[in-house]
Design a protein around this motif. Structure first.
Motif, PDB file in Angstrom:
ATOM      1  N   TYR A 139       0.543  -1.049  -0.091  1.00 59.70           N
ATOM      2  CA  TYR A 139       0.220   0.119   0.294  1.00 59.70           C
ATOM      3  C   TYR A 139       0.843   1.319   0.306  1.00 59.70           C
ATOM      4  CZ  TYR A 139       1.135   0.218   5.171  1.00 59.70           C
ATOM      5  OH  TYR A 139       1.004   0.469   6.421  1.00 59.70           O
ATOM      6  N   ASP A 140       0.384   2.630  -0.681  1.00 58.41           N
ATOM      7  CA  ASP A 140       1.424   3.967  -0.159  1.00 58.41           C
ATOM      8  C   ASP A 140       0.906   4.103   0.734  1.00 58.41           C
ATOM      9  OD1 ASP A 140       2.269   3.057  -3.273  1.00 58.41           O
ATOM     10  OD2 ASP A 140       0.132   4.011  -3.674  1.00 58.41           O
ATOM     11  N   LEU A 141       1.636   5.177   1.807  1.00 56.60           N
ATOM     12  CA  LEU A 141       1.840   5.624   2.465  1.00 56.60           C
ATOM     13  C   LEU A 141       1.667   7.054   2.443  1.00 56.60           C
ATOM     14  CD1 LEU A 141       5.037   4.959   4.463  1.00 56.60           C
ATOM     15  CD2 LEU A 141       3.003   4.586   4.772  1.00 56.60           C
ATOM     16  N   PRO A 142       1.049   7.273   3.191  1.00 60.18           N
ATOM     17  CA  PRO A 142       0.297   8.779   3.083  1.00 60.18           C
ATOM     18  C   PRO A 142       1.206   9.602   2.904  1.00 60.18           C
ATOM     19  CG  PRO A 142       0.345   8.809   5.211  1.00 60.18           C
ATOM     20  CD  PRO A 142       0.421   7.076   5.043  1.00 60.18           C
ATOM     21  N   ARG A 143       0.743  11.036   2.419  1.00 64.99           N
ATOM     22  CA  ARG A 143       2.148  12.574   1.972  1.00 64.99           C
ATOM     23  C   ARG A 143       1.504  13.391   2.586  1.00 64.99           C
ATOM     24  NH1 ARG A 143       1.043  14.256  -4.131  1.00 64.99           N
ATOM     25  NH2 ARG A 143       3.604  15.268  -4.192  1.00 64.99           N
ATOM     26  N   ASP A 144       2.708  13.799   3.380  1.00 65.09           N
ATOM     27  CA  ASP A 144       2.742  14.816   3.778  1.00 65.09           C
ATOM     28  C   ASP A 144       2.315  15.927   3.587  1.00 65.09           C
ATOM     29  OD1 ASP A 144       3.494  17.169   5.565  1.00 65.09           O
ATOM     30  OD2 ASP A 144       5.846  16.380   5.753  1.00 65.09           O
TER      31      ASP A 144
ATOM     32  N   GLU B  59       5.971  22.472  -3.641  1.00 63.82           N
ATOM     33  CA  GLU B  59       6.857  22.090  -4.358  1.00 63.82           C
ATOM     34  C   GLU B  59       7.879  23.338  -3.982  1.00 63.82           C
ATOM     35  OE1 GLU B  59       7.923  22.624  -9.566  1.00 63.82           O
ATOM     36  OE2 GLU B  59       5.338  23.737  -8.289  1.00 63.82           O
ATOM     37  N   ALA B  60       7.508  24.386  -3.253  1.00 67.40           N
ATOM     38  CA  ALA B  60       8.272  25.632  -2.509  1.00 67.40           C
ATOM     39  C   ALA B  60       9.189  25.200  -1.135  1.00 67.40           C
ATOM     40  CB  ALA B  60       8.130  26.660  -2.907  1.00 67.40           C
ATOM     41  N   ALA B  61       9.018  23.903  -0.556  1.00 70.70           N
ATOM     42  CA  ALA B  61       9.207  23.462   0.684  1.00 70.70           C
ATOM     43  C   ALA B  61      10.559  23.108   0.421  1.00 70.70           C
ATOM     44  CB  ALA B  61       8.562  21.576   1.028  1.00 70.70           C
ATOM     45  N   PRO B  62      11.465  23.436   1.607  1.00 74.74           N
ATOM     46  CA  PRO B  62      12.736  23.033   2.312  1.00 74.74           C
ATOM     47  C   PRO B  62      13.179  21.365   2.006  1.00 74.74           C
ATOM     48  CG  PRO B  62      11.534  24.209   3.383  1.00 74.74           C
ATOM     49  CD  PRO B  62      11.212  24.175   3.372  1.00 74.74           C
ATOM     50  N   ARG B  63      12.322  20.777   1.850  1.00 80.97           N
ATOM     51  CA  ARG B  63      12.064  19.117   2.151  1.00 80.97           C
ATOM     52  C   ARG B  63      11.487  18.080   1.255  1.00 80.97           C
ATOM     53  NH1 ARG B  63       8.423  17.156   6.081  1.00 80.97           N
ATOM     54  NH2 ARG B  63       7.358  18.874   6.688  1.00 80.97           N
ATOM     55  N   LEU B  64      11.543  17.801   1.244  1.00 82.17           N
ATOM     56  CA  LEU B  64      10.251  16.653   0.228  1.00 82.17           C
ATOM     57  C   LEU B  64      10.431  15.414   1.340  1.00 82.17           C
ATOM     58  CD1 LEU B  64      13.845  15.077  -2.038  1.00 82.17           C
ATOM     59  CD2 LEU B  64      11.846  17.275  -2.325  1.00 82.17           C
ATOM     60  N   GLU B  65       9.544  14.334   0.493  1.00 81.66           N
ATOM     61  CA  GLU B  65       8.743  13.293   1.455  1.00 81.66           C
ATOM     62  C   GLU B  65       9.349  13.048   2.147  1.00 81.66           C
ATOM     63  OE1 GLU B  65       5.336  13.389   1.873  1.00 81.66           O
ATOM     64  OE2 GLU B  65       4.544  14.522  -0.250  1.00 81.66           O
TER      65      GLU B  65
ATOM     66  N   VAL C 232       5.982  15.221  -6.950  1.00 83.42           N
ATOM     67  CA  VAL C 232       6.358  16.506  -7.014  1.00 83.42           C
ATOM     68  C   VAL C 232       5.921  17.253  -5.223  1.00 83.42           C
ATOM     69  CG1 VAL C 232       6.490  18.655  -7.987  1.00 83.42           C
ATOM     70  CG2 VAL C 232       7.302  16.783  -8.806  1.00 83.42           C
ATOM     71  N   PRO C 233       6.437  17.703  -4.950  1.00 85.36           N
ATOM     72  CA  PRO C 233       5.627  18.386  -3.291  1.00 85.36           C
ATOM     73  C   PRO C 233       4.821  19.104  -3.467  1.00 85.36           C
ATOM     74  CG  PRO C 233       7.820  18.515  -2.962  1.00 85.36           C
ATOM     75  CD  PRO C 233       7.890  18.024  -4.795  1.00 85.36           C
ATOM     76  N   GLY C 234       3.799  18.632  -2.912  1.00 87.37           N
ATOM     77  CA  GLY C 234       1.786  19.558  -3.614  1.00 87.37           C
ATOM     78  C   GLY C 234       1.390  19.323  -4.639  1.00 87.37           C
ATOM     79  N   LYS C 235       2.199  18.415  -5.737  1.00 88.82           N
ATOM     80  CA  LYS C 235       1.383  18.136  -6.903  1.00 88.82           C
ATOM     81  C   LYS C 235       1.292  16.991  -6.703  1.00 88.82           C
ATOM     82  CE  LYS C 235       2.984  22.390  -9.124  1.00 88.82           C
ATOM     83  NZ  LYS C 235       3.833  22.390 -10.638  1.00 88.82           N
ATOM     84  N   THR C 236       0.368  16.485  -7.760  1.00 88.31           N
ATOM     85  CA  THR C 236       0.293  14.991  -8.207  1.00 88.31           C
ATOM     86  C   THR C 236       1.164  14.417  -9.591  1.00 88.31           C
ATOM     87  OG1 THR C 236      -1.434  15.412 -10.491  1.00 88.31           O
ATOM     88  CG2 THR C 236      -2.632  15.037  -7.837  1.00 88.31           C
ATOM     89  N   ALA C 237       2.372  15.326 -10.039  1.00 91.59           N
ATOM     90  CA  ALA C 237       3.025  15.149 -10.805  1.00 91.59           C
ATOM     91  C   ALA C 237       3.856  13.909 -10.318  1.00 91.59           C
ATOM     92  CB  ALA C 237       3.540  15.908 -11.644  1.00 91.59           C
ATOM     93  N   VAL C 238       5.032  13.593 -11.123  1.00 91.60           N
ATOM     94  CA  VAL C 238       6.137  11.932 -10.042  1.00 91.60           C
ATOM     95  C   VAL C 238       7.450  12.998 -11.047  1.00 91.60           C
ATOM     96  CG1 VAL C 238       4.532  11.141  -9.918  1.00 91.60           C
ATOM     97  CG2 VAL C 238       5.516  10.941 -12.441  1.00 91.60           C
ATOM     98  N   TYR C 239       7.777  11.959 -10.018  1.00 86.86           N
ATOM     99  CA  TYR C 239       9.742  12.294 -10.849  1.00 86.86           C
ATOM    100  C   TYR C 239       9.881  10.550 -11.566  1.00 86.86           C
ATOM    101  CZ  TYR C 239      10.481  15.856  -7.583  1.00 86.86           C
ATOM    102  OH  TYR C 239      10.580  17.770  -7.573  1.00 86.86           O
ATOM    103  N   PRO C 240       9.165  10.544 -13.101  1.00 80.46           N
ATOM    104  CA  PRO C 240       9.002   9.366 -13.482  1.00 80.46           C
ATOM    105  C   PRO C 240      10.477   8.637 -13.799  1.00 80.46           C
ATOM    106  CG  PRO C 240       9.690  11.257 -15.853  1.00 80.46           C
ATOM    107  CD  PRO C 240       9.398  11.800 -13.945  1.00 80.46           C
TER     108      PRO C 240
END
Length: 670
Positions: free
Chosen positions: A151-156, A161-167, A239-247
């Motif tokens: 299962y996929d863990l929930p996102r933060d 996108e401008a956040a200084p940290r990643l998921e 991508v933080p805050g978006k549904t887009a991904v880094y493929p």
């Protein structure tokens, strides 16, 4: 840019003890494949892991249990779900995906497995019926079953996108209390923590409360032969805050997590008291789904829409030499080329319209992606044919001349030339063709499907060329009879043989060649000449001269300069020197001719390290693909080579191979 790697070295079987399994390489047999289509199945757009094509035509039935009695089946579920079993296995991946998100890491990992049930909430009843049927079958066979809930863990929710940290890059793992599941959990933890992405290491959080799909927990509680793992996967590829991904990150994560799970499955089998395979890779897919074959056919269609070597080779080499000679070797010749049978831009459009993710196999997807990139580079070269840009595109495909290769070539050319036979017996194109046909007939006696065509062409430079199953002989070719057998062993017993053997595999990519295969192919061809006792001093000097001319051309030397380099400084006769330089300068500057000596050195290095050359006869592969070939052989999706080169069984071949294995320098062959 995402940086992704695994600290753990990939597992591979010993190349020195390469053996072949006799497993399947064909689709799931029709007699054992039971597939159903739900009446609620909706259209399935390309690119969604929930929308993969089934392996066989589907049968309409509502009785799930009857269909899951088969050893292999593929059942489409509502809203694009799938239950896939390609052979009886003691594990089953489960993933219940909410919505139709094609970028769920849990869904992607599940879809790579040889045994999985992937469904949405609308298919709960069907999915549970299939899982129960598989469980009952394992219990009947007195075999364990490990269910893995992905299962996929929930996102933060506070990231953008401008956040200084990643998921967070954290997995959440739980295991049932039985020893086999606990051992699998320990192995999985170790494998997952070996994965790094974006300079971060994966962390594993162990929890006591397992995550279950609706209806699965009672099934586990009421069956003593079922073990359970639940694995929550991070969404750090988004991508933080978006549904887009880094493929690329998503792809690499799915491959590495799946490999980690295969390692855990192997430990589970061993701790359950069953015979575990030597390599966890053998637990991967043993069949190709229809989508993989479709991808293979589409790549083949693009690859065969043009002939790359013919496309970049001039049609007037013989006439150009006469003009060059008439100019007292002062004026660079003008070459003419065939019209292209394909529009490179349109071919690229078709190439990138192929959805490689539908292969449902990370190994195949990687091979397909590499081949697509290689075809893209070839089409770029055709687009820039006969322009200065061509040589830079050539560098991308074949690379420059490395210092070690140049030094080896120069060492060969610096060796003194001994007296030559002034009146050697020569043969013409007709004799070469008849001798080649005789060799092909000998191969066909042991393999009726060893079919190849030979033809004499007026539009080729002197020499021989293999394209697919065709041996093309220039009508201008004249060569020493003493060299004929060795050259045909190169062209027929390596190039044609690997094409025929590759054609017999389940995927045609082994016929057209895995990406980067050409270097080792030409090296094996030269190796065949050496084992046939026909690698002469003149032939080695020719291969070395090609390297020197490629290096000079890349350094800015012109056609005339390179001709003088060979004819005046290295004592090569005018006609052979012209042909060498013409090959290198064709279409604007081709660096390919450096791969012959480079490939031969690579073969000698493999021999010296104890590498068995057997994998190379499967089809057209590069040296880096040996672990891939071994894995696919272990999984039963590759057949053993249909035909082995005849030069390997000749008298004295073993002794000559031992001499090559102990050779400290290529120049010592002179």
């Amino acid at each position: 840019m995402a940086i992704f790697r695994s600290r753990a070295a990939p597992s591979r079987s010993s190349s020195r003890n390469f053996t072949w399994t006799s497993g399947r390489a064909s689709p799931i047999p029709r007699r054992s494949a039971i597939c159903v289509r739900s009446s609620t199945t909706s259209p399935r757009p390309a690119g969604n892991f929930l929308m993969a094509a089934s392996a066989l035509p589907l049968r309409m039935t509502s009785d799930i249990s009857k269909n899951t009695d088969a050893d292999a089946f593929r059942v489409p579920l509502a809203n694009g779900g799938t239950a896939h079993i390609d052979r009886p296995l003691p594990f089953l991946m489960l993933c219940r995906v909410n919505g139709r998100d094609p970028n769920s890491l849990a869904g992607l990992v599940a879809s790579l497995s040889p045994a999985y049930v992937l469904w949405s909430g609308e298919s709960d009843a069907e999915a549970l019926a299939i899982i129960a049927a598989i469980s009952a079958r394992q219990r009947k066979r007195d075999a364990p079953l490990l269910l893995v809930s992905l299962y996929d863990l929930p996102r933060d929710p506070v990231l953008d996108e401008a956040a200084p940290r990643l998921e967070r890059f954290t997995c959440r793992l739980s295991a049932s209390e039985d020893p086999a599941a606990q051992a699998a959990s320990e192995c999985l933890t170790e494998a997952l923590t070996a994965i790094t992405a974006d300079l971060r290491t994966c962390a594993v959080e162990h929890v006591s409360k397992a995550w279950f799909e609706p209806g699965v927990e009672p099934m586990v509680d009421n069956a003593s032969h079922i073990s359970h793992l639940s694995l929550g996967l991070p969404q750090n590829y988004r991508v933080p805050g978006k549904t887009a991904v880094y493929p690329q990150l998503l792809h690499d994560l799915s491959v590495s997590v799946f490999d980690a799970l295969l390692q855990a499955f192997r430990i589970f089998i061993a701790r359950s008291g069953k015979d575990a395979p030597k390599s966890h890779r053998s637990l991967g897919r043993s069949t190709f789904v229809t989508a993989a074959r479709s991808i293979d056919r589409k790549l083949l269609r693009v690859a065969t829409s043009y002939d790359f070597l013919l496309g970049i080779s001039p049609v007037n080499t013989v006439e150009a030499f006469e003009q060059f000679k008439a100019s007292r070797f002062e004026a660079s010749p003008v070459f003419r080329y065939r019209p292209l049978p394909v529009d490179p831009d349109l071919a690229k459009r078709a190439l990138y319209a192929i959805d490689l993710r539908r292969a449902e196999d990370p190994v195949l997807e990687t091979l397909f992606a590499e081949k697509r990139h290689e075809l893209d580079q070839q089409l770029t070269m055709l687009h820039h044919r006969n322009t200065p840009t061509f040589r830079y595109a050539s560098l991308m495909l074949y690379g420059p001349v490395e210092p070690e290769l140049l030094a080896a070539a120069q060492e060969i050319l610096d060796r003194p030339v001994t007296d030559r036979d002034e009146k050697p017996e020569m043969v013409d194109a007709a004799t070469i063709r008849e001798t080649a046909r005789s060799l092909i007939r000998r191969y066909r006696e042991s393999d009726p499907r060893f079919i190849a065509r030979t033809s004499i062409r007026d539009d080729l430079a002197p020499g021989l060329m293999v394209t697919g199953r065709n041996l093309l002989i220039s009508s201008a070719t004249r060569m020493r009879r003493a060299r004929l057998d060795a050259l045909l062993q190169h062209e027929v017993s390596v190039h044609l043989l690997t094409c025929v053997n590759g054609d017999a595999q389940g995927l045609k990519i082994f016929r057209t060649g895995l990406a980067g295969y050409e270097g080792i192919q030409e090296g094996l061809g030269v190796f065949a000449e050496a084992v046939s006792n026909g690698l002469t001093r003149a032939r080695l000097r020719l291969l070395a001269a090609r390297v020197v001319v490629v290096h000079a051309m890349l350094g800015g030397a012109g056609f005339v300069d390179c001709f003088r380099l060979l004819a005046e400084e290295n004592g090569i006769k005018q006609a052979p020197a012209f042909n060498i330089v013409a090959r290198v300068f064709r279409s604007g500057g081709l660096t390919k001719d450096a791969i012959y000596l480079r490939g031969f050195k690579e073969v000698l290095g493999l021999l010296a390290s104890g590498q068995n050359l057997a994998p190379f006869w499967v089809g057209k592969i590069a040296a880096r693909h040996i672990p891939v070939v071994e894995e696919l052989a272990l999984r039963g999706v590759l057949k053993s080579p249909r035909t082995i080169p005849e030069f390997l069984s000749r008298d004295g071949a073993t002794e000559r191979i031992d001499q090559l294995r102990n050779l400290s320098s290529v120049a010592h062959l002179i």
